[in-house]
Design an enzyme around this catalytic site. Structure first.
Site, PDB file in Angstrom:
ATOM      1  N   ILE A 152       0.836  -1.200   0.000  1.00 35.49           N
ATOM      2  CA  ILE A 152       0.000   0.000   0.000  1.00 35.49           C
ATOM      3  C   ILE A 152       0.869   1.248   0.000  1.00 35.49           C
ATOM      4  O   ILE A 152       0.603   2.208  -0.732  1.00 35.49           O
ATOM      5  CB  ILE A 152      -0.961  -0.005   1.209  1.00 35.49           C
ATOM      6  N   ALA A 230      -3.656   2.883   8.881  1.00 36.32           N
ATOM      7  CA  ALA A 230      -3.043   1.608   9.277  1.00 36.32           C
ATOM      8  C   ALA A 230      -3.849   0.968  10.397  1.00 36.32           C
ATOM      9  O   ALA A 230      -4.797   0.219  10.149  1.00 36.32           O
ATOM     10  CB  ALA A 230      -1.590   1.837   9.683  1.00 36.32           C
ATOM     11  N   GLU A 260     -12.310   0.502  18.538  1.00 37.23           N
ATOM     12  CA  GLU A 260     -13.314   0.558  17.489  1.00 37.23           C
ATOM     13  C   GLU A 260     -14.472  -0.373  17.803  1.00 37.23           C
ATOM     14  O   GLU A 260     -14.260  -1.449  18.365  1.00 37.23           O
ATOM     15  CB  GLU A 260     -12.690   0.158  16.132  1.00 37.23           C
ATOM     16  N   HIS A 281     -13.059   3.510   9.637  1.00 38.47           N
ATOM     17  CA  HIS A 281     -12.276   2.386   9.119  1.00 38.47           C
ATOM     18  C   HIS A 281     -12.783   1.978   7.732  1.00 38.47           C
ATOM     19  O   HIS A 281     -13.041   0.804   7.453  1.00 38.47           O
ATOM     20  CB  HIS A 281     -12.363   1.199  10.081  1.00 38.47           C
TER      21      HIS A 281
END
Length: 307
Positions: A152, A230, A260, A281
């Protein structure tokens, strides 16, 4: 027939494909129903998850027949890899399937942070004309610092160079001498002090937790931007808030968080920050990437259970 439990959202076509050959329990709400999920896993040979399901502890204990874990993404910090290895449970991340989506999110965030002009709808609709206040900067010639030069990170660098940015990168373990002539390798502290915007692309480990803490952020160029797609734990959120409030950071884009989903209580710390982009996210999730990730994961699990 062998049984697969899918407890987070997945492309329906991939789910339907698996149903032709396996017993499939597909319910994206299972991630929030641990007792029901554990009960389903007692007779399952495979589970397919995203990042919220914690494949560890009691959940693994219940899954006595488990042979494979499909990860709809690439991060593995929600999976007890040591426990899986000890039980010979194969784990399959969907490498490469959402790289483009994450990279496009990073580039979009760079544009938004530098231009500062894309969140002025309410002011304009109210009859204001904040033209001078919204005068931002061009990205051509600015320095992008990438921390973590994996697949990425490489794609982000390629896109940024195409738009005229200068690119520098730091990686804890350099993957050979393949940076290319257009990317400068730097040490961690040098990169922080040089870059106009930092983008994070490292996994969450004991070495990267709070990599961007008070000291690291203080080492960044004053007014620079920080982008995290990330893992949330890579950034110390309290240090981030203080740096945004003081002006040490000019802005930030956060797609991932230490806890989260982000709760209202945790979100209060970000409430007054106008120079902060918050998303749930979602960097790696587009309509297209969801199809790719789901197809790759379905095929991985199909092969794992074929024996």
């Amino acid at each position: 027939m062998k049984k697969i439990v899918i407890c987070e959202f997945m492309d329906q076509a991939a789910v339907d494909g698996l149903k032709r050959d396996f017993i499939v329990v597909y319910d994206p709400a299972l991630v929030d129903q641990p007792d029901l999920l554990s009960a389903e896993l007692e007779t399952a040979q495979a589970i397919i998850v995203r990042n919220r399901t914690q494949v560890r502890g009691d959940l693994l204990t219940c899954a006595k027949r488990l042979k494979a874990v499909g990860r709809l993404g690439v991060g593995l910090d929600n999976i007890d890899m040591a426990a899986c290895r000890s039980r010979q449970i194969e784990v399959f991340p969907a490498h490469g399937a959402n790289d483009a989506a994450v990279a496009e999110y990073v580039i979009s965030s760079i544009f938004i942070l530098f231009r500062r002009a894309f969140q002025s709808g309410p002011e304009m609709a109210a009859g204001q004309w904040p033209r001078t206040a919204l005068m931002g900067n061009e990205i051509a010639g600015k320095v992008l610092g990438v921390i973590g030069y994996g697949a990425i990170g490489r794609k982000v660098c390629k896109m940024a160079r195409a738009m005229g940015m200068k690119v520098a990168a730091y990686h804890p373990r350099w993957p050979g001498n393949d940076l290319g002539q257009e990317i400068e390798a730097m040490g961690f502290n040098e990169l922080l002090a040089t870059a106009d915007v930092i983008s994070l692309h490292v996994p969450l480990t004991k070495h990267t937790r709070h990599l961007m803490d008070t000291k690291a952020i203080a080492g960044m160029k004053k007014g620079a931007f920080l982008i995290n797609t990330a893992r949330g734990g890579v950034v110390d959120e309290k240090a981030l808030v203080k740096a945004l409030e003081s002006g040490q950071l000019g802005g930030a884009a956060m797609d991932v968080f230490e806890d989260e989903p982000l709760t209202a209580a945790r979100g209060q710390q970000f409430k007054t920050l106008s120079n902060l982009i918050l998303t749930p996210h979602i960097a790696g999730v587009t309509m297209e990437s969801n199809i790719r990730v789901s197809a790759v994961t379905a095929e991985n699990i199909r092969r794992a259970l074929a024996g």
